[in-house]
Structures are given as C-alpha cells and as structure tokens.
Design a protein around this motif. Structure first.
Motif, short mmCIF file in Angstrom:
data_model
loop_
_atom_site.label_atom_id
_atom_site.label_comp_id
_atom_site.label_asym_id
_atom_site.label_seq_id
_atom_site.Cartn_x
_atom_site.Cartn_y
_atom_site.Cartn_z
N UNK A 95 37.81 53.88 35.85
CA UNK A 95 39.40 53.56 35.82
C UNK A 95 39.67 52.22 34.75
N UNK A 96 41.28 52.30 34.93
CA UNK A 96 41.43 50.67 33.83
C UNK A 96 40.96 49.63 34.30
N UNK A 97 40.52 48.89 34.03
CA UNK A 97 40.53 47.42 34.27
C UNK A 97 40.43 46.91 32.60
N UNK A 98 40.90 45.34 32.40
CA UNK A 98 41.23 44.91 31.29
C UNK A 98 40.78 43.30 31.46
N UNK A 99 39.18 43.56 30.72
CA UNK A 99 38.29 41.87 31.12
C UNK A 99 39.66 40.85 30.72
N UNK A 100 40.53 40.71 29.89
CA UNK A 100 41.22 39.65 29.79
C UNK A 100 42.72 39.82 30.64
N UNK A 101 43.00 41.09 30.98
CA UNK A 101 44.46 41.28 31.51
C UNK A 101 44.19 41.17 33.15
N UNK A 102 42.84 41.64 33.41
CA UNK A 102 43.05 42.10 35.06
C UNK A 102 41.23 41.87 35.01
N UNK A 103 40.98 40.14 35.10
CA UNK A 103 39.24 40.23 35.01
C UNK A 103 39.38 39.92 36.60
N UNK A 104 39.85 39.87 37.97
CA UNK A 104 39.03 39.98 38.68
C UNK A 104 39.41 42.13 39.57
N UNK A 105 40.07 41.94 38.91
CA UNK A 105 40.72 43.47 39.07
C UNK A 105 39.11 44.65 38.85
N UNK A 106 38.59 43.95 37.87
CA UNK A 106 37.20 44.00 36.62
C UNK A 106 36.51 44.34 38.01
N UNK A 107 35.83 42.73 38.52
CA UNK A 107 34.95 42.71 38.94
C UNK A 107 34.86 43.49 39.64
N UNK A 108 36.15 43.56 41.04
CA UNK A 108 36.46 44.44 42.29
C UNK A 108 35.72 45.44 42.05
N UNK A 109 36.16 46.30 40.88
CA UNK A 109 35.60 47.51 40.64
C UNK A 109 34.42 47.80 40.79
N UNK A 110 33.20 46.83 39.47
CA UNK A 110 32.11 46.47 39.87
C UNK A 110 30.96 46.67 41.05
N UNK A 111 31.63 45.63 41.68
CA UNK A 111 31.39 45.45 43.27
C UNK A 111 31.47 46.74 43.65
N UNK A 112 32.37 46.89 44.46
CA UNK A 112 32.64 48.49 44.51
C UNK A 112 32.16 49.24 44.23
N UNK A 113 31.50 49.88 42.81
CA UNK A 113 30.79 50.85 42.20
C UNK A 113 29.24 50.67 42.97
N UNK A 114 29.27 49.32 42.75
CA UNK A 114 27.09 49.67 42.87
C UNK A 114 27.78 49.64 45.02
N UNK A 115 28.35 49.14 45.45
CA UNK A 115 28.12 49.02 46.56
C UNK A 115 28.52 50.65 47.28
N UNK A 116 28.79 51.75 46.20
CA UNK A 116 28.95 53.22 46.53
C UNK A 116 28.27 54.25 46.13
N UNK A 117 27.17 53.10 45.47
CA UNK A 117 26.31 53.75 44.78
C UNK A 117 26.32 54.11 43.34
N UNK A 118 27.08 53.71 42.83
CA UNK A 118 27.03 53.88 40.92
C UNK A 118 26.37 53.45 40.80
N UNK A 119 25.48 54.19 39.89
CA UNK A 119 24.16 53.79 38.87
C UNK A 119 24.41 53.78 37.30
N UNK A 120 25.24 53.73 36.84
CA UNK A 120 25.49 52.74 35.36
C UNK A 120 26.95 52.67 35.41
N UNK A 121 27.10 51.93 34.34
CA UNK A 121 28.75 51.10 34.19
C UNK A 121 28.54 51.85 32.54
#
Ligand code: RP5
Length: 166
Positions: A35-61
């Motif tokens: 995914x494209x996720x900028x810490x500075x330009x899209x901070x909320x999208x970045x957090x959303x992706x981490x939350x979704x990844x964790x919920x779906x079983x992603x083990x490493x970022x």
C-alpha cells in the motif's frame, strides 16, 4: 497464501525500489500486500492500514520511505509487531538522511533498519522471512535452500572467473 507481510511505501515514487521486497518475498514463498501510505501526507490512512493489517493477521510490517523517512517509526508507534524500515535514496544526503530518520528510534519503539535502497529492500524480505521461519519449518527449509543457492553461485563464479594475467 495468507498475507504475512504488509509493505507500506511513503510514495508511489518508492515503488520501483520496494518491488525488490515483493519479488524476494515471492521467491521465498511469503504472502504480502503493498500500500501507499505517507506518514506526513496521510497519517490517518497509515494508522487505518496498520489496524486493518493487525486485524487480518499481518505479522510483519515493512516500510520504505525516503527524505524525512518517518513512515516506519509512525507504524512502529501503532503496533508491537515487528517493523522493518527500508531507507530510500534521494534527498540532500542521498539516503543517509532517510537512514538516520528510520534507524534513530526512541527506546521501546524499535524499527529494524536495513541498508539504503534496493539491497535493503531485498534484505527486508529476507529478514521478514527469517522471523516468520521461527514458527514455519517449511519456510526455514526454503531459506536454507536459498542460502545454499547463493553459496553455490559464488563458488561457481570463483571457478569461472578469468583471473590470469600477464
Ligand atoms: C518520502 O518522500 C517518500 O517516501 C519518498 O521517498 C519521498 C519523495 O516523495 P514524493 O515527493 O516523490 O511523493 O515521503
């Protein structure tokens, strides 16, 4: 194949380098999504992706970013799962700026930081696979086989190198 690794890019311009992570994970038989996720330009999208990844079983970022490369740190702030940072070249110090931005994390919020650029992008995949292989014997066997392949390639290069001189 389950998605064990989520790869985040700070910008679409990072994709040519970060594809090395994807192709290496493919070679090692590890499932990923990017995914494209900028810490500075899209901070909320970045957090959303981490939350979704964790919920779906992603083990490493795995996070690749250049310049003021805060993406890996911003992700590490949101999860206790391993975060691997790939500093990307460019900027006034051609990647040294991104390296320091990625690696210099405060205590308790680690980012496992690999080399700048494509070699680092490949090693991010290797490191992720090595972590996953702690609980996956088949993957551990694939890593051993890949290492044997590397060893044999170097030995073959040594056998065939034209090393004579006048
Ligand atoms: C960083 O700034 C990105 O990770 C990229 O490496 C760099 C330049 O981004 P663009 O201006 O090309 O989008 O955040």
């Amino acid at each position: 194949m389950s998605t064990d690794v989520m790869i985040l890019l700070g910008s679409p311009s990072d994709w040519p380098t970060m594809q090395a992570t994807c192709t290496t994970l493919d070679e090692l038989g590890v499932g990923w999504e990017a995914h494209v996720a900028s810490a500075h330009r899209t901070p909320e999208h970045t957090v959303d992706l981490v939350r979704r990844g964790e919920a779906e079983g992603v083990r490493i970022f795995v996070c690749g970013a250049g310049l003021a490369a805060h993406l890996a740190g911003a992700v590490a702030a949101q999860t206790t799962r391993p975060v691997i940072g790939v500093p990307l070249p460019g900027g006034i110090a051609d990647g040294l700026d991104a390296l320091l931005s990625t690696v210099q994390m405060p205590g308790g919020i680690p980012v496992a930081t690999v080399a700048v650029g494509k070699a680092g992008a490949r090693n991010a995949a290797w490191l992720a696979a090595e972590i996953l292989a702690l609980s996956d014997d088949a993957l551990a066997a694939r890593l051993e086989a890949a290492r044997r392949g590397q060893r044999e390639a170097v030995l073959e290069a040594d056998r065939t190198l034209d090393r004579s001189g006048s």
